[in-house]
Design an enzyme around this catalytic site. Structure first.
Site, PDB file in Angstrom:
ATOM      1  N   ALA A 287       0.873  -1.184   0.000  1.00 15.89           N
ATOM      2  CA  ALA A 287       0.000   0.000   0.000  1.00 15.89           C
ATOM      3  C   ALA A 287       0.907   1.230   0.000  1.00 15.89           C
ATOM      4  O   ALA A 287       0.824   2.109   0.864  1.00 15.89           O
ATOM      5  CB  ALA A 287      -0.962   0.013   1.178  1.00 15.89           C
TER       6      ALA A 287
ATOM      7  N   HIS B 171       3.146   4.574  -0.660  1.00 14.35           N
ATOM      8  CA  HIS B 171       2.891   6.012  -0.851  1.00 14.35           C
ATOM      9  C   HIS B 171       4.247   6.700  -1.017  1.00 14.35           C
ATOM     10  O   HIS B 171       5.303   6.031  -0.995  1.00 14.35           O
ATOM     11  CB  HIS B 171       2.097   6.572   0.337  1.00 14.35           C
ATOM     12  CG  HIS B 171       2.666   6.217   1.679  1.00 14.35           C
ATOM     13  ND1 HIS B 171       3.885   6.688   2.116  1.00 14.35           N
ATOM     14  CD2 HIS B 171       2.205   5.408   2.669  1.00 14.35           C
ATOM     15  CE1 HIS B 171       4.133   6.213   3.322  1.00 14.35           C
ATOM     16  NE2 HIS B 171       3.133   5.422   3.677  1.00 14.35           N
TER      17      HIS B 171
ATOM     18  N   HIS C  30       7.207   5.744   1.318  1.00 18.83           N
ATOM     19  CA  HIS C  30       7.955   4.531   0.942  1.00 18.83           C
ATOM     20  C   HIS C  30       8.878   4.819  -0.247  1.00 18.83           C
ATOM     21  O   HIS C  30      10.024   4.373  -0.285  1.00 18.83           O
ATOM     22  CB  HIS C  30       6.995   3.408   0.525  1.00 18.83           C
ATOM     23  CG  HIS C  30       6.054   2.958   1.603  1.00 18.83           C
ATOM     24  ND1 HIS C  30       4.698   3.107   1.514  1.00 18.83           N
ATOM     25  CD2 HIS C  30       6.280   2.344   2.785  1.00 18.83           C
ATOM     26  CE1 HIS C  30       4.113   2.598   2.593  1.00 18.83           C
ATOM     27  NE2 HIS C  30       5.051   2.144   3.388  1.00 18.83           N
TER      28      HIS C  30
ATOM     29  N   GLN D 254       3.386  -9.869  13.035  1.00 13.70           N
ATOM     30  CA  GLN D 254       3.570  -8.621  13.786  1.00 13.70           C
ATOM     31  C   GLN D 254       2.248  -7.933  14.127  1.00 13.70           C
ATOM     32  O   GLN D 254       2.249  -6.859  14.705  1.00 13.70           O
ATOM     33  CB  GLN D 254       4.509  -7.669  13.048  1.00 13.70           C
ATOM     34  CG  GLN D 254       3.930  -7.005  11.819  1.00 13.70           C
ATOM     35  CD  GLN D 254       4.989  -6.230  11.064  1.00 13.70           C
ATOM     36  OE1 GLN D 254       5.927  -6.797  10.513  1.00 13.70           O
ATOM     37  NE2 GLN D 254       4.848  -4.909  11.038  1.00 13.70           N
TER      38      GLN D 254
ATOM     39  N   GLY E  86      12.051   3.973   7.895  1.00 10.51           N
ATOM     40  CA  GLY E  86      11.522   5.305   8.164  1.00 10.51           C
ATOM     41  C   GLY E  86      11.511   5.622   9.648  1.00 10.51           C
ATOM     42  O   GLY E  86      11.153   4.771  10.468  1.00 10.51           O
TER      43      GLY E  86
ATOM     44  N   LYS F 179       9.441   7.407  10.919  1.00  9.44           N
ATOM     45  CA  LYS F 179       8.041   7.421  11.365  1.00  9.44           C
ATOM     46  C   LYS F 179       7.818   6.298  12.378  1.00  9.44           C
ATOM     47  O   LYS F 179       7.056   6.442  13.318  1.00  9.44           O
ATOM     48  CB  LYS F 179       7.119   7.253  10.164  1.00  9.44           C
ATOM     49  CG  LYS F 179       5.724   6.876  10.551  1.00  9.44           C
ATOM     50  CD  LYS F 179       4.717   7.399   9.598  1.00  9.44           C
ATOM     51  CE  LYS F 179       3.322   7.172  10.126  1.00  9.44           C
ATOM     52  NZ  LYS F 179       3.023   5.753  10.312  1.00  9.44           N
TER      53      LYS F 179
ATOM     54  N   GLN G 290      10.718   1.051  15.924  1.00 10.76           N
ATOM     55  CA  GLN G 290      11.133  -0.037  15.031  1.00 10.76           C
ATOM     56  C   GLN G 290      12.602   0.131  14.638  1.00 10.76           C
ATOM     57  O   GLN G 290      13.362  -0.838  14.605  1.00 10.76           O
ATOM     58  CB  GLN G 290      10.253  -0.037  13.791  1.00 10.76           C
ATOM     59  CG  GLN G 290      10.669  -1.018  12.735  1.00 10.76           C
ATOM     60  CD  GLN G 290       9.590  -1.210  11.679  1.00 10.76           C
ATOM     61  OE1 GLN G 290       8.691  -2.012  11.848  1.00 10.76           O
ATOM     62  NE2 GLN G 290       9.700  -0.471  10.588  1.00 10.76           N
TER      63      GLN G 290
ATOM     64  N   MET H  80       2.486  10.560   6.204  1.00  6.67           N
ATOM     65  CA  MET H  80       1.967   9.609   5.212  1.00  6.67           C
ATOM     66  C   MET H  80       1.961   8.211   5.815  1.00  6.67           C
ATOM     67  O   MET H  80       2.906   7.832   6.509  1.00  6.67           O
ATOM     68  CB  MET H  80       2.842   9.625   3.962  1.00  6.67           C
ATOM     69  CG  MET H  80       2.685  10.902   3.193  1.00  6.67           C
ATOM     70  SD  MET H  80       3.680  10.857   1.708  1.00  6.67           S
ATOM     71  CE  MET H  80       3.377  12.509   1.114  1.00  6.67           C
TER      72      MET H  80
ATOM     73  N   ARG I 166      -2.260   3.432   6.251  1.00  9.37           N
ATOM     74  CA  ARG I 166      -3.550   3.385   6.953  1.00  9.37           C
ATOM     75  C   ARG I 166      -4.406   4.614   6.661  1.00  9.37           C
ATOM     76  O   ARG I 166      -5.611   4.591   6.909  1.00  9.37           O
ATOM     77  CB  ARG I 166      -3.325   3.277   8.465  1.00  9.37           C
ATOM     78  CG  ARG I 166      -2.717   1.945   8.884  1.00  9.37           C
ATOM     79  CD  ARG I 166      -2.196   2.039  10.311  1.00  9.37           C
ATOM     80  NE  ARG I 166      -1.323   0.925  10.621  1.00  9.37           N
ATOM     81  CZ  ARG I 166      -1.692  -0.181  11.252  1.00  9.37           C
ATOM     82  NH1 ARG I 166      -2.925  -0.309  11.657  1.00  9.37           N
ATOM     83  NH2 ARG I 166      -0.832  -1.146  11.499  1.00  9.37           N
TER      84      ARG I 166
HETATM   85  P1  AMP Z   1       5.244  -0.037   6.315  1.00  9.47           P
HETATM   86  O1  AMP Z   1       4.932  -0.596   4.989  1.00  9.47           O
HETATM   87  O2  AMP Z   1       4.236   0.931   6.809  1.00  9.47           O
HETATM   88  O3  AMP Z   1       5.640  -1.084   7.311  1.00  9.47           O
HETATM   89  O4  AMP Z   1       6.533   0.861   6.110  1.00  9.47           O
HETATM   90  C1  AMP Z   1       7.669   0.418   5.407  1.00  9.47           C
HETATM   91  C2  AMP Z   1       8.789   1.381   5.659  1.00  9.47           C
HETATM   92  O5  AMP Z   1       8.407   2.681   5.205  1.00  9.47           O
HETATM   93  C3  AMP Z   1       9.112   1.524   7.169  1.00  9.47           C
HETATM   94  O6  AMP Z   1      10.515   1.629   7.327  1.00  9.47           O
HETATM   95  C4  AMP Z   1       8.405   2.801   7.521  1.00  9.47           C
HETATM   96  O7  AMP Z   1       8.979   3.453   8.634  1.00  9.47           O
HETATM   97  C5  AMP Z   1       8.579   3.621   6.254  1.00  9.47           C
HETATM   98  N1  AMP Z   1       7.575   4.671   6.190  1.00  9.47           N
HETATM   99  C6  AMP Z   1       6.240   4.557   6.423  1.00  9.47           C
HETATM  100  N2  AMP Z   1       5.639   5.752   6.333  1.00  9.47           N
HETATM  101  C7  AMP Z   1       6.622   6.662   6.036  1.00  9.47           C
HETATM  102  C8  AMP Z   1       6.637   8.080   5.821  1.00  9.47           C
HETATM  103  N3  AMP Z   1       5.527   8.810   5.917  1.00  9.47           N
HETATM  104  N4  AMP Z   1       7.824   8.666   5.542  1.00  9.47           N
HETATM  105  C9  AMP Z   1       8.968   7.932   5.452  1.00  9.47           C
HETATM  106  N5  AMP Z   1       9.016   6.598   5.649  1.00  9.47           N
HETATM  107  C10 AMP Z   1       7.860   5.963   5.938  1.00  9.47           C
END
Ligand code: AMP
Length: 280
Positions: A32, A34, A37, A61, A147, A149, A153, A184, A187
């Site tokens: 998903a 954005h 990523h 997780q 990230g 964010k 983690q 971003m 969700r």
């Molecule tokens: P996720 O798919 O949400 O598990 O995120 C995959 C990676 O993208 C993780 O390292 C997150 O921290 C990073 N990530 C998610 N949202 C953002 C964002 N808004 N800005 C930068 N990195 C992000």
């Protein structure tokens, strides 16, 4: 762009690339995708010969089965975005491919997981540790991009890389935000129009709390003020708001003055769990 669904295909392809001297930058995701990523992919591309993105909604997780069920899955669109960003390799395994048998190994990250996400999502970081270490073994990256964010983690993965001597470098990357400040997140697409309009209050509170701390408020005062702010918006169900030491993630009392402070929030808004933080 190569898209692989199995561990062996991915390993075979990447091994050949590494043997020919290419460096690998890896971005693990749950899809998903954005622009946040994609910013990680762009950084991986800048610093490595080949960028690899994994897309896997990792069941181990999720402590909440409903949350897992509702997690958006948009593989086709994700691949289009990755292709446009110039990503070279996608690894998109099924749950069966990753876990023929459920892992017996358990991670315990000590203090790092007794607060915030670890406290409110029991078993979450065990699942993260398992999947990220499996992915590191599949991809064998030179650098892996995460990230900020997901601040906790990053701390947990850094600890795991150190404890298990993974031969790679972790690169933390800044949080990308919408124009109104909302971080971003995959969700966000689940937010109703009304909830989406309210969501930027999270970033507003983070900045307000930061300004108060910088003006000399104690963490207790700043915390109380932030909690009171959310009382004006009953649509939010605040799970935690922590003012923590950036390095240890331990809550900051009035007398500590860490090099770097992190303010972290998790809140439900219209049934969607959002997290965000700022570091200063
Ligand atoms: P996720 O798919 O949400 O598990 O995120 C995959 C990676 O993208 C993780 O390292 C997150 O921290 C990073 N990530 C998610 N949202 C953002 C964002 N808004 N800005 C930068 N990195 C992000």
């Amino acid at each position: 762009m190569q898209i692989f669904y199995t561990i062996s295909e991915t390993q075979n392809y990447l091994k050949t690339q590494q043997k020919s001297g290419k460096t690998l930058g890896f971005v693990p995701t749950m899809g998903a995708l954005h622009a946040g990523h994609i910013s990680l992919i762009e950084q991986a591309k800048k610093e490595n010969d080949i960028s690899v993105c994994s897309i896997f909604v990792n069941p181990t997780q999720f402590n909440n089965p409903e949350d897992l069920k509702k997690y958006p899955r948009t593989l086709e669109k994700d691949c289009e975005l990755l292709q446009a960003a110039g990503c070279e390799v996608v690894f998109a395994p099924s749950a069966e491919e990753m876990y023929h048998n459920l892992p017996k190994l358990k991670f315990d990250f000590g203090n790092l997981e007794t607060v915030m996400e670890g406290k409110f999502r029991p078993g979450h970081f065990n699942g993260v540790g398992i999947v990220v270490s499996k992915l590191f073994h599949v991809v064998k990256p030179d650098k892996a991009y995460f990230g900020l964010k997901d601040l906790q983690q990053v701390a947990v993965i850094r600890q795991m890389v150190y404890d298990l001597s993974f031969d790679l470098e972790i690169i933390p990357c800044p949080t990308l935000r919408e124009a109104d400040g909302l971080a971003m997140s995959s969700r966000n697409m689940r937010l109703s129009v009304e909830a989406r309009a309210l969501a930027p209050h999270i970033y507003k509170v983070l900045n307000l709390t930061k300004a108060q701390l910088q003006a000399g408020a104690s963490s207790v005062e700043a915390h109380a003020h932030a909690v009171a702010y959310f009382k004006n918006y009953p649509e939010f169900e605040l799970e935690y708001l922590e003012i923590a030491d950036f390095d240890t993630l331990m809550p900051i009392g009035q007398i500590n003055s860490p090099d770097k402070t992190a303010i972290c929030i998790a809140a439900f808004l219209g049934g969607v769990r959002l997290i965000d933080n700022i570091v200063f």
